[in-house]
Scaffold this motif. Structure first.
Motif, PDB file in Angstrom:
ATOM      1  N   HIS A  19      -6.001   9.099  -2.740  1.00 60.64           N
ATOM      2  CA  HIS A  19      -6.361   7.718  -2.398  1.00 60.64           C
ATOM      3  C   HIS A  19      -5.104   6.847  -2.419  1.00 60.64           C
ATOM      4  O   HIS A  19      -4.135   7.147  -3.095  1.00 60.64           O
ATOM      5  CB  HIS A  19      -7.393   7.169  -3.387  1.00 60.64           C
ATOM      6  CG  HIS A  19      -6.859   6.973  -4.768  1.00 60.64           C
ATOM      7  ND1 HIS A  19      -6.677   8.026  -5.649  1.00 60.64           N
ATOM      8  CD2 HIS A  19      -6.452   5.862  -5.410  1.00 60.64           C
ATOM      9  CE1 HIS A  19      -6.198   7.563  -6.793  1.00 60.64           C
ATOM     10  NE2 HIS A  19      -6.041   6.247  -6.677  1.00 60.64           N
ATOM     11  N   SER A  20      -5.150   5.762  -1.643  1.00 62.22           N
ATOM     12  CA  SER A  20      -4.022   4.828  -1.623  1.00 62.22           C
ATOM     13  C   SER A  20      -4.242   3.746  -2.680  1.00 62.22           C
ATOM     14  O   SER A  20      -5.341   3.570  -3.212  1.00 62.22           O
ATOM     15  CB  SER A  20      -3.868   4.192  -0.246  1.00 62.22           C
ATOM     16  OG  SER A  20      -4.997   3.376   0.048  1.00 62.22           O
ATOM     17  N   LYS A  21      -3.184   3.033  -3.009  1.00 63.87           N
ATOM     18  CA  LYS A  21      -3.252   1.912  -3.958  1.00 63.87           C
ATOM     19  C   LYS A  21      -2.261   0.843  -3.507  1.00 63.87           C
ATOM     20  O   LYS A  21      -1.271   1.141  -2.834  1.00 63.87           O
ATOM     21  CB  LYS A  21      -2.941   2.330  -5.403  1.00 63.87           C
ATOM     22  CG  LYS A  21      -1.869   3.384  -5.547  1.00 63.87           C
ATOM     23  CD  LYS A  21      -2.481   4.764  -5.629  1.00 63.87           C
ATOM     24  CE  LYS A  21      -1.435   5.864  -5.665  1.00 63.87           C
ATOM     25  NZ  LYS A  21      -2.038   7.189  -5.569  1.00 63.87           N
TER      26      LYS A  21
ATOM     27  N   HIS B  73      -6.026  -2.734  -4.450  1.00 63.40           N
ATOM     28  CA  HIS B  73      -7.055  -1.690  -4.410  1.00 63.40           C
ATOM     29  C   HIS B  73      -6.497  -0.411  -5.035  1.00 63.40           C
ATOM     30  O   HIS B  73      -5.288  -0.244  -5.174  1.00 63.40           O
ATOM     31  CB  HIS B  73      -7.482  -1.409  -2.965  1.00 63.40           C
ATOM     32  CG  HIS B  73      -6.405  -0.757  -2.143  1.00 63.40           C
ATOM     33  ND1 HIS B  73      -5.331  -1.451  -1.626  1.00 63.40           N
ATOM     34  CD2 HIS B  73      -6.227   0.540  -1.772  1.00 63.40           C
ATOM     35  CE1 HIS B  73      -4.545  -0.638  -0.946  1.00 63.40           C
ATOM     36  NE2 HIS B  73      -5.062   0.589  -1.023  1.00 63.40           N
ATOM     37  N   GLY B  74      -7.395   0.468  -5.421  1.00 67.25           N
ATOM     38  CA  GLY B  74      -7.019   1.815  -5.838  1.00 67.25           C
ATOM     39  C   GLY B  74      -6.631   2.001  -7.291  1.00 67.25           C
ATOM     40  O   GLY B  74      -6.439   3.138  -7.737  1.00 67.25           O
TER      41      GLY B  74
ATOM     42  N   TRP C 261       0.605   5.821  -1.070  1.00 63.10           N
ATOM     43  CA  TRP C 261      -0.163   6.940  -1.616  1.00 63.10           C
ATOM     44  C   TRP C 261       0.528   7.519  -2.847  1.00 63.10           C
ATOM     45  O   TRP C 261      -0.123   7.839  -3.836  1.00 63.10           O
ATOM     46  CB  TRP C 261      -0.352   8.019  -0.540  1.00 63.10           C
ATOM     47  CG  TRP C 261      -1.229   7.586   0.579  1.00 63.10           C
ATOM     48  CD1 TRP C 261      -0.874   6.789   1.641  1.00 63.10           C
ATOM     49  CD2 TRP C 261      -2.621   7.872   0.748  1.00 63.10           C
ATOM     50  NE1 TRP C 261      -1.947   6.573   2.467  1.00 63.10           N
ATOM     51  CE2 TRP C 261      -3.041   7.231   1.953  1.00 63.10           C
ATOM     52  CE3 TRP C 261      -3.554   8.618   0.033  1.00 63.10           C
ATOM     53  CZ2 TRP C 261      -4.343   7.324   2.417  1.00 63.10           C
ATOM     54  CZ3 TRP C 261      -4.859   8.710   0.505  1.00 63.10           C
ATOM     55  CH2 TRP C 261      -5.244   8.060   1.675  1.00 63.10           C
TER      56      TRP C 261
ATOM     57  N   GLN D 258       0.846  -1.195   0.000  1.00 63.85           N
ATOM     58  CA  GLN D 258       0.000   0.000   0.000  1.00 63.85           C
ATOM     59  C   GLN D 258       0.877   1.239   0.000  1.00 63.85           C
ATOM     60  O   GLN D 258       1.906   1.281   0.673  1.00 63.85           O
ATOM     61  CB  GLN D 258      -0.924   0.026   1.219  1.00 63.85           C
ATOM     62  CG  GLN D 258      -1.785   1.296   1.302  1.00 63.85           C
ATOM     63  CD  GLN D 258      -2.801   1.229   2.421  1.00 63.85           C
ATOM     64  OE1 GLN D 258      -3.703   0.417   2.395  1.00 63.85           O
ATOM     65  NE2 GLN D 258      -2.642   2.098   3.416  1.00 63.85           N
TER      66      GLN D 258
END
Length: 295
Positions: A268-270, A196-197, A153, A151
């Motif tokens: 948003h984070s990824k 995600h992201g 940003w 994860q």
């Protein structure tokens, strides 16, 4: 006058000439227009073909103009006194350099230069912080290790290479994988815990050369449509993201290429992404690479 004894049949008449009667130098001239696999297959026919298939004059034309630069990446004792055929065979296997983080090799059909650059040779934001990134060993990478993002940003990966590429049109692409994978009881297991992201904002891919050539491409990595190479969903599969092309005209001794991928929108984070490598290959070989032939 008349036929020689070697060309007489059992009834005393002249036997029809065969492949064994073709002079070796004539066979060598034909081989100049064939690919290395075709030459090796024909070498099995007879001694004349075997001799022509080993001629330096034939294999010199199959080697790129800069093959000596590739040889210079390895100890001299590995190629000293080798024939041109053996040099081609040697260079058709990956030649590592830059502490093993880059590889260069010749395509076995065309003799053109290909290159792969490991994630370890790139500058990756946050790579030393295990809260964000980890190095994952795997047999699915040419370099046996990929960078896995849990994860973050600010996502940014940059790299560059300077190399005496021979004149050609080259395609640069990133090899990426959404989700983490492992083997369990001999089966490939995928894990999307951190994925995600990537469907919110696109990732921007870029390349530039020292002579002013530029290319860029944007896409969301978590798109639902199939990967057009194999018809597979992108999530859980290695995907080849083409950044663009650049032209080497051969007028410069060294070509410097910079490349990057980034998604630095900090709203948003990824996470959940494996970064394996960057490929630089002649553009007309791209489809064969996507099919796994050049791996």
């Amino acid at each position: 006058m008349g036929a020689s004894l070697s060309n007489l049949g059992s009834n005393g008449s002249a036997a029809a000439p065969g492949l064994g009667d073709i002079p070796e130098n004539c066979v060598a001239r034909v081989f100049l227009h064939l690919t290395p696999p075709e030459i090796c297959n024909l070498a099995r026919l007879n001694s004349s073909f075997r001799g022509a298939a080993s001629a330096d004059s034939v294999w010199q034309t199959k080697l790129p103009t800069n093959y000596q630069d590739l040889l210079d990446l390895m100890p001299a004792e590995r190629y000293r006194n080798l024939s041109k055929k053996d040099i081609f065979a040697l260079l058709s296997r990956p030649v590592p350099f830059d502490d093993g983080n880059k590889e260069v090799w010749l395509d076995r059909v065309t003799g053109r230069v290909c290159m792969s650059i490991s994630a370890k040779a790139m500058s990756i934001t946050g790579i030393d912080d295990r809260r964000y990134w980890t190095w994952v060993p795997t047999e699915e990478s040419r370099f046996n290790t990929v960078a896995y993002l849990q994860q973050i940003w600010w996502f940014e990966v940059d790299g560059e290479v300077s190399f005496p590429f021979p004149a050609d049109i080259y395609t640069l692409s990133f090899r990426l994988h959404l989700g983490r994978f492992s083997k369990r009881l001999g089966r490939r297991v995928r894990n999307y815990e951190h994925t995600h992201g990537w469907d919110i904002k696109p990732v921007k891919f870029e390349l530039s050369t020292m002579d002013g050539q530029r290319a860029s491409f944007e896409c969301c990595l978590d798109e639902a449509e199939p990967d057009d190479a194999h018809g597979n969903q992108k999530c859980g599969h290695w995907v080849d993201y083409k950044v663009g092309e650049f032209i080497v005209r051969g007028s410069e001794p060294t070509t410097k290429v910079r490349f990057s991928m980034k998604q630095i929108d900090c709203t948003h984070s990824k996470g959940g992404l494996c970064v394996d490598s960057v490929f630089i290959i002649p553009s007309h070989l791209r489809e064969r690479t996507r099919s796994g032939i050049l791996k």
